[in-house]
Motif scaffolding. Structure first.
Motif, PDB file in Angstrom:
ATOM      1  N   HIS A 145       0.759  -1.261   0.004  1.00 10.66           N
ATOM      2  CA  HIS A 145      -0.136  -0.003  -0.054  1.00 10.66           C
ATOM      3  C   HIS A 145       0.808   1.290   0.000  1.00 10.66           C
ATOM      4  O   HIS A 145       0.250   2.288  -0.557  1.00 10.66           O
ATOM      5  CB  HIS A 145      -0.976  -0.101   1.244  1.00 10.66           C
ATOM      6  CG  HIS A 145      -1.999  -1.229   1.280  1.00 10.66           C
ATOM      7  ND1 HIS A 145      -2.626  -1.407   2.254  1.00 10.66           N
ATOM      8  CD2 HIS A 145      -2.369  -1.995   0.334  1.00 10.66           C
ATOM      9  CE1 HIS A 145      -3.435  -2.463   2.042  1.00 10.66           C
ATOM     10  NE2 HIS A 145      -3.265  -2.829   0.840  1.00 10.66           N
ATOM     11  N   ARG A 146       2.008   1.060   0.464  1.00  6.31           N
ATOM     12  CA  ARG A 146       2.779   2.401   0.586  1.00  6.31           C
ATOM     13  C   ARG A 146       3.506   2.715  -0.819  1.00  6.31           C
ATOM     14  O   ARG A 146       3.470   3.851  -1.046  1.00  6.31           O
ATOM     15  CB  ARG A 146       4.170   1.981   1.619  1.00  6.31           C
ATOM     16  CG  ARG A 146       5.045   3.178   1.497  1.00  6.31           C
ATOM     17  CD  ARG A 146       6.250   2.529   2.407  1.00  6.31           C
ATOM     18  NE  ARG A 146       7.314   3.707   2.503  1.00  6.31           N
ATOM     19  CZ  ARG A 146       8.371   3.532   3.129  1.00  6.31           C
ATOM     20  NH1 ARG A 146       8.839   2.398   3.932  1.00  6.31           N
ATOM     21  NH2 ARG A 146       9.582   4.391   3.242  1.00  6.31           N
ATOM     22  N   TYR A 147       3.586   1.674  -1.615  1.00  6.64           N
ATOM     23  CA  TYR A 147       4.041   1.965  -3.123  1.00  6.64           C
ATOM     24  C   TYR A 147       2.772   2.044  -4.031  1.00  6.64           C
ATOM     25  O   TYR A 147       3.222   1.880  -5.149  1.00  6.64           O
ATOM     26  CB  TYR A 147       5.040   1.040  -3.264  1.00  6.64           C
ATOM     27  CG  TYR A 147       6.328   0.995  -2.737  1.00  6.64           C
ATOM     28  CD1 TYR A 147       7.377   2.251  -2.928  1.00  6.64           C
ATOM     29  CD2 TYR A 147       6.685   0.496  -1.555  1.00  6.64           C
ATOM     30  CE1 TYR A 147       8.549   2.459  -2.457  1.00  6.64           C
ATOM     31  CE2 TYR A 147       7.919   0.536  -0.669  1.00  6.64           C
ATOM     32  CZ  TYR A 147       8.770   1.688  -0.979  1.00  6.64           C
ATOM     33  OH  TYR A 147       9.833   1.771  -0.328  1.00  6.64           O
ATOM     34  N   GLY A 148       1.648   2.102  -3.422  1.00  4.02           N
ATOM     35  CA  GLY A 148       0.423   2.306  -4.512  1.00  4.02           C
ATOM     36  C   GLY A 148      -0.082   0.931  -4.992  1.00  4.02           C
ATOM     37  O   GLY A 148      -0.714   1.279  -5.885  1.00  4.02           O
ATOM     38  N   ALA A 149       0.470  -0.072  -4.489  1.00  4.69           N
ATOM     39  CA  ALA A 149      -0.203  -1.591  -4.898  1.00  4.69           C
ATOM     40  C   ALA A 149      -1.494  -1.645  -4.252  1.00  4.69           C
ATOM     41  O   ALA A 149      -1.648  -1.380  -3.412  1.00  4.69           O
ATOM     42  CB  ALA A 149       0.658  -2.490  -4.770  1.00  4.69           C
ATOM     43  N   VAL A 150      -2.248  -2.496  -5.086  1.00  6.23           N
ATOM     44  CA  VAL A 150      -3.599  -2.996  -4.558  1.00  6.23           C
ATOM     45  C   VAL A 150      -3.664  -4.426  -4.205  1.00  6.23           C
ATOM     46  O   VAL A 150      -3.054  -5.422  -4.944  1.00  6.23           O
ATOM     47  CB  VAL A 150      -4.703  -2.589  -5.374  1.00  6.23           C
ATOM     48  CG1 VAL A 150      -6.175  -3.250  -4.872  1.00  6.23           C
ATOM     49  CG2 VAL A 150      -4.989  -1.201  -5.748  1.00  6.23           C
TER      50      VAL A 150
END
Length: 229
Positions: A145-150
């Motif tokens: 989530h920190r790197y924008g993944a789902v």
């Protein structure tokens, strides 16, 4: 002049016909009424307080209150033990089987197991010095989530489900053991000798059924009975 006298007479009759307004009650009467209302309110409050105290004492005196308190304390203790069992024993053991030691689906713990639905943002990965290495594996949902993944975090759901099943099973076994022990204790305390047969009946020594006192043969096992004493 006669008209003026007639109008003055009519006005006097109208004033006499109007009722005189009642004089206001004295201040002492008003004060006594307020004091009586205050005393009545105080008595009602005292009665309500006594009723509440009596009901509360009756509730405390019942045995169900102590059973409930003991159940809450035991349930809290058992929940802590079972939660530790799930987190420290069953969780790591299941993580080895679920994750199979790989780093693509989690960081080695069952709670970190996840499936990446959408990859990380390349800009966020490039902005962090450790970003390329972390974005390659995404070991935990927090880092994803920190790197924008789902991600689909099925590991946490499995862990909570396992915790729920273990706690429910432990509480069921505890309640069942308590109910069984309570029933046995009640049976021992209230155990009474078997009732005696009526005066006109006696027990057959062969089949132990109740037969007539003067019967010469048992109606159940057809055994010959000795004459009554």
């Amino acid at each position: 002049q006669e008209d003026d006298e007639h109008d003055a007479l009519v006005d006097g009759e109208d004033l006499e016909a109007q009722p005189a307004s009642a004089p206001p009650p004295p201040a002492a009467a008003r004060g006594s009424g307020t004091a009586r209302a205050a005393r009545r309110a105080a008595r009602a409050a005292r009665r309500a307080a006594r009723s509440w105290a009596r009901d509360f004492s009756n509730f405390i005196a019942k045995g169900d209150f102590f059973d409930l308190a003991a159940g809450v304390v035991m349930g809290t203790a058992v929940t802590k033990v079972v939660t530790s069992l799930v987190d420290d024993v069953l969780g790591p053991a299941l993580s080895v089987w679920v994750l199979r030691g790989g780093s693509d689906t989690g960081g080695g713990q069952l709670g970190d197991a996840h499936i990446v639905l959408r990859g990380p943002d390349p800009k966020l990965c490039a902005a962090d010095p450790a970003g390329p290495r972390v974005c390659e594996h995404l070991p935990t949902p927090e880092l994803a989530h920190r790197y924008g993944a789902v991600t689909l975090n099925y590991g946490r759901t499995l862990l909570l489900l396992l915790d729920f099943i273990a706690v429910s099973l432990a509480l069921f076994l505890l309640v069942r053991a308590y109910a069984s022990a309570k029933a046995r204790l009640s049976a021992l305390v209230s155990k009474e000798p078997p009732p005696l047969p009526p005066p006109d009946m006696r027990v057959c020594p062969f089949c132990l059924n109740d037969v007539r006192r003067l019967a010469a043969r048992c109606m159940f096992c057809t055994s010959t009975l000795a004459p009554p004493p």
